[in-house]
Design a protein around this motif. Sequence first.
Motif, PDB file in Angstrom:
ATOM      1  N   SER A  50      -1.601  -4.086 -21.217  1.00 19.72           N
ATOM      2  CA  SER A  50      -1.832  -3.374 -19.969  1.00 19.72           C
ATOM      3  C   SER A  50      -0.714  -3.655 -18.972  1.00 19.72           C
ATOM      4  CB  SER A  50      -3.172  -3.857 -19.408  1.00 19.72           C
ATOM      5  OG  SER A  50      -3.634  -2.977 -18.425  1.00 19.72           O
ATOM      6  N   ALA A  51      -0.299  -2.627 -18.253  1.00 23.32           N
ATOM      7  CA  ALA A  51       0.673  -2.802 -17.165  1.00 23.32           C
ATOM      8  C   ALA A  51       0.376  -1.758 -16.098  1.00 23.32           C
ATOM      9  CB  ALA A  51       2.103  -2.634 -17.676  1.00 23.32           C
ATOM     10  N   ARG A  52       0.538  -2.150 -14.836  1.00 23.58           N
ATOM     11  CA  ARG A  52       0.337  -1.186 -13.756  1.00 23.58           C
ATOM     12  C   ARG A  52       1.394  -1.416 -12.692  1.00 23.58           C
ATOM     13  NH1 ARG A  52      -2.969   2.416 -11.943  1.00 23.58           N
ATOM     14  NH2 ARG A  52      -4.506   2.006 -13.572  1.00 23.58           N
ATOM     15  N   ASP A  53       2.015  -0.322 -12.228  1.00 25.04           N
ATOM     16  CA  ASP A  53       2.879  -0.424 -11.048  1.00 25.04           C
ATOM     17  C   ASP A  53       2.418   0.627 -10.034  1.00 25.04           C
ATOM     18  OD1 ASP A  53       4.091   2.019 -11.875  1.00 25.04           O
ATOM     19  OD2 ASP A  53       5.626   0.928 -13.002  1.00 25.04           O
ATOM     20  N   HIS A  54       3.201   0.859  -9.007  1.00 26.59           N
ATOM     21  CA  HIS A  54       2.719   1.711  -7.921  1.00 26.59           C
ATOM     22  C   HIS A  54       2.560   3.169  -8.338  1.00 26.59           C
ATOM     23  CE1 HIS A  54       7.068   1.980  -7.847  1.00 26.59           C
ATOM     24  NE2 HIS A  54       6.967   3.098  -7.159  1.00 26.59           N
ATOM     25  N   GLU A  55       3.194   3.542  -9.439  1.00 30.67           N
ATOM     26  CA  GLU A  55       3.088   4.945  -9.865  1.00 30.67           C
ATOM     27  C   GLU A  55       2.058   5.190 -10.963  1.00 30.67           C
ATOM     28  OE1 GLU A  55       7.044   6.194 -10.907  1.00 30.67           O
ATOM     29  OE2 GLU A  55       7.413   6.904  -8.874  1.00 30.67           O
ATOM     30  N   LEU A  56       1.937   4.222 -11.867  1.00 24.91           N
ATOM     31  CA  LEU A  56       1.183   4.509 -13.079  1.00 24.91           C
ATOM     32  C   LEU A  56       0.572   3.231 -13.650  1.00 24.91           C
ATOM     33  CD1 LEU A  56       0.921   7.189 -14.717  1.00 24.91           C
ATOM     34  CD2 LEU A  56       2.635   6.266 -16.277  1.00 24.91           C
ATOM     35  N   GLY A  57      -0.581   3.373 -14.275  1.00 27.70           N
ATOM     36  CA  GLY A  57      -1.146   2.292 -15.069  1.00 27.70           C
ATOM     37  C   GLY A  57      -1.238   2.732 -16.517  1.00 27.70           C
ATOM     38  N   ILE A  58      -0.902   1.828 -17.420  1.00 23.26           N
ATOM     39  CA  ILE A  58      -1.030   2.120 -18.853  1.00 23.26           C
ATOM     40  C   ILE A  58      -1.800   0.976 -19.490  1.00 23.26           C
ATOM     41  CG2 ILE A  58       0.158   2.533 -21.042  1.00 23.26           C
ATOM     42  CD1 ILE A  58       2.615   3.452 -19.482  1.00 23.26           C
ATOM     43  N   THR A  59      -2.897   1.304 -20.166  1.00 24.61           N
ATOM     44  CA  THR A  59      -3.629   0.313 -20.954  1.00 24.61           C
ATOM     45  C   THR A  59      -3.750   0.843 -22.366  1.00 24.61           C
ATOM     46  OG1 THR A  59      -4.892  -0.513 -19.066  1.00 24.61           O
ATOM     47  CG2 THR A  59      -5.821  -0.911 -21.254  1.00 24.61           C
ATOM     48  N   ILE A  60      -3.318   0.050 -23.318  1.00 29.01           N
ATOM     49  CA  ILE A  60      -3.430   0.443 -24.721  1.00 29.01           C
ATOM     50  C   ILE A  60      -4.355  -0.532 -25.414  1.00 29.01           C
ATOM     51  CG2 ILE A  60      -2.177   0.971 -26.843  1.00 29.01           C
ATOM     52  CD1 ILE A  60       0.385   1.117 -25.148  1.00 29.01           C
ATOM     53  N   SER A  61      -5.472  -0.018 -25.932  1.00 31.58           N
ATOM     54  CA  SER A  61      -6.341  -0.881 -26.731  1.00 31.58           C
ATOM     55  C   SER A  61      -6.161  -0.499 -28.200  1.00 31.58           C
ATOM     56  CB  SER A  61      -7.803  -0.775 -26.283  1.00 31.58           C
ATOM     57  OG  SER A  61      -8.265   0.553 -26.346  1.00 31.58           O
ATOM     58  N   TYR A  62      -6.188  -1.518 -29.044  1.00 27.88           N
ATOM     59  CA  TYR A  62      -5.928  -1.329 -30.473  1.00 27.88           C
ATOM     60  C   TYR A  62      -7.197  -1.616 -31.256  1.00 27.88           C
ATOM     61  CZ  TYR A  62      -1.044  -1.485 -28.961  1.00 27.88           C
ATOM     62  OH  TYR A  62       0.161  -1.239 -28.330  1.00 27.88           O
ATOM     63  N   TRP A  63      -7.449  -0.797 -32.276  1.00 29.37           N
ATOM     64  CA  TRP A  63      -8.712  -0.827 -33.016  1.00 29.37           C
ATOM     65  C   TRP A  63      -8.456  -0.630 -34.502  1.00 29.37           C
ATOM     66  CZ3 TRP A  63     -12.957  -1.623 -29.845  1.00 29.37           C
ATOM     67  CH2 TRP A  63     -12.730  -1.447 -28.467  1.00 29.37           C
ATOM     68  N   ASP A  64      -9.422  -1.093 -35.301  1.00 28.24           N
ATOM     69  CA  ASP A  64      -9.208  -0.982 -36.749  1.00 28.24           C
ATOM     70  C   ASP A  64      -9.644   0.356 -37.327  1.00 28.24           C
ATOM     71  OD1 ASP A  64     -11.980  -1.179 -36.934  1.00 28.24           O
ATOM     72  OD2 ASP A  64     -11.977  -3.106 -37.981  1.00 28.24           O
ATOM     73  N   SER A  65     -10.298   1.196 -36.533  1.00 29.46           N
ATOM     74  CA  SER A  65     -10.750   2.502 -37.054  1.00 29.46           C
ATOM     75  C   SER A  65     -11.042   3.458 -35.899  1.00 29.46           C
ATOM     76  CB  SER A  65     -12.032   2.328 -37.881  1.00 29.46           C
ATOM     77  OG  SER A  65     -13.093   1.931 -37.018  1.00 29.46           O
ATOM     78  N   LEU A  66     -11.098   4.740 -36.225  1.00 30.46           N
ATOM     79  CA  LEU A  66     -11.486   5.739 -35.216  1.00 30.46           C
ATOM     80  C   LEU A  66     -12.947   5.552 -34.814  1.00 30.46           C
ATOM     81  CD1 LEU A  66      -9.736   8.950 -36.628  1.00 30.46           C
ATOM     82  CD2 LEU A  66      -9.118   7.663 -34.554  1.00 30.46           C
ATOM     83  N   GLU A  67     -13.763   5.084 -35.767  1.00 31.36           N
ATOM     84  CA  GLU A  67     -15.193   4.846 -35.476  1.00 31.36           C
ATOM     85  C   GLU A  67     -15.340   3.764 -34.402  1.00 31.36           C
ATOM     86  OE1 GLU A  67     -13.842   4.956 -38.622  1.00 31.36           O
ATOM     87  OE2 GLU A  67     -14.522   7.038 -38.837  1.00 31.36           O
ATOM     88  N   ALA A  68     -14.517   2.737 -34.480  1.00 28.51           N
ATOM     89  CA  ALA A  68     -14.589   1.656 -33.476  1.00 28.51           C
ATOM     90  C   ALA A  68     -14.242   2.201 -32.089  1.00 28.51           C
ATOM     91  CB  ALA A  68     -13.644   0.516 -33.867  1.00 28.51           C
ATOM     92  N   ILE A  69     -13.251   3.083 -32.017  1.00 30.38           N
ATOM     93  CA  ILE A  69     -12.886   3.688 -30.724  1.00 30.38           C
ATOM     94  C   ILE A  69     -14.044   4.537 -30.196  1.00 30.38           C
ATOM     95  CG2 ILE A  69     -11.350   5.349 -29.584  1.00 30.38           C
ATOM     96  CD1 ILE A  69      -9.091   4.387 -31.424  1.00 30.38           C
ATOM     97  N   LYS A  70     -14.652   5.286 -31.102  1.00 34.88           N
ATOM     98  CA  LYS A  70     -15.775   6.132 -30.675  1.00 34.88           C
ATOM     99  C   LYS A  70     -16.946   5.276 -30.175  1.00 34.88           C
ATOM    100  CE  LYS A  70     -18.524  10.176 -31.642  1.00 34.88           C
ATOM    101  NZ  LYS A  70     -19.365   9.698 -30.554  1.00 34.88           N
ATOM    102  N   SER A  71     -17.247   4.188 -30.862  1.00 32.06           N
ATOM    103  CA  SER A  71     -18.336   3.311 -30.427  1.00 32.06           C
ATOM    104  C   SER A  71     -18.051   2.735 -29.041  1.00 32.06           C
ATOM    105  CB  SER A  71     -18.528   2.149 -31.403  1.00 32.06           C
ATOM    106  OG  SER A  71     -18.953   2.641 -32.644  1.00 32.06           O
ATOM    107  N   TRP A  72     -16.804   2.355 -28.802  1.00 32.51           N
ATOM    108  CA  TRP A  72     -16.436   1.806 -27.494  1.00 32.51           C
ATOM    109  C   TRP A  72     -16.549   2.894 -26.422  1.00 32.51           C
ATOM    110  CZ3 TRP A  72     -16.609  -1.537 -24.059  1.00 32.51           C
ATOM    111  CH2 TRP A  72     -15.716  -1.614 -22.987  1.00 32.51           C
ATOM    112  N   LYS A  73     -16.097   4.095 -26.752  1.00 31.03           N
ATOM    113  CA  LYS A  73     -16.210   5.215 -25.807  1.00 31.03           C
ATOM    114  C   LYS A  73     -17.676   5.439 -25.421  1.00 31.03           C
ATOM    115  CE  LYS A  73     -15.306  10.165 -25.402  1.00 31.03           C
ATOM    116  NZ  LYS A  73     -15.401  11.408 -26.209  1.00 31.03           N
ATOM    117  N   ASP A  74     -18.574   5.259 -26.394  1.00 30.95           N
ATOM    118  CA  ASP A  74     -19.989   5.542 -26.160  1.00 30.95           C
ATOM    119  C   ASP A  74     -20.783   4.331 -25.667  1.00 30.95           C
ATOM    120  OD1 ASP A  74     -19.492   8.091 -27.011  1.00 30.95           O
ATOM    121  OD2 ASP A  74     -20.188   7.759 -29.064  1.00 30.95           O
TER     122      ASP A  74
END
Lengths: 113, 113
Positions: A50-74
């Motif tokens: 994760s990094a944030r400055d006055h213009e933009l924030g970017i957070t990248i989370s890494y996961w072992d599957s698309l299902e894991a991302i969907k579970s986190w989203k939900d």
Amino acid sequence: MSGIAKLPQPPYYAAIFTSQRTNVDKGYGRMAEKMEELASQQKGFLGIESARDHELGITISYWDSLEAIKSWKDNSAHKVAQEKGKSEWYKNFSVRISKVEKAYIFEVNEDNN
Amino acid sequence: MSGIAKLPQPPYYAAIFTSQRTNVDKGYGRMAEKMEELASQQKGFLGIESARDHELGITISYWDSLEAIKSWKDNSAHKVAQEKGKSEWYKNFSVRISKVEKAYIFEVNEDNN
């Protein structure tokens, strides 16, 4: 957590969250920390950067599957944060789901800080 | 360039560059700007997003193909910058090449700045 994520060899998945904040605070910092902690407890979570400055924030989370991302989203607590994000904290944001196919890690300049 | 990149519909590719800086400046800011400008002139370039805080910098460049990313990696002026990066500017860094499969863009809070 901070710094460059220590991850297994690809392939794995990255959820790229890019955002521009409003001027509204209303508990943003606490919620961001809480969400990072909660994400790290989810099944399939690999790491976060994760990094944030006055213009933009970017957070990248890494996961072992698309299902894991969907579970986190939900995830219910995450959904509450998402709603607050839309109504209070973010002017705009994007979420991009990607499959990491290659990774190179360099550790240099140990003596050059 | 700043803010959230305006991109076509997926699929496309993302080169995720995450770095921790040394304390060495030696023209870093100028070179970073120059590389962003040069990248944007390359064939297959789609957009770029960047944020840096005291712990971490994240720059994500988006491309229409893996070939475009490889050409940029091999660009001679970029190679000079890469060498300076390793010898002077970065304590460590990672490059992750990923294929973006889904994207959601939200524009909210127009009246809430």
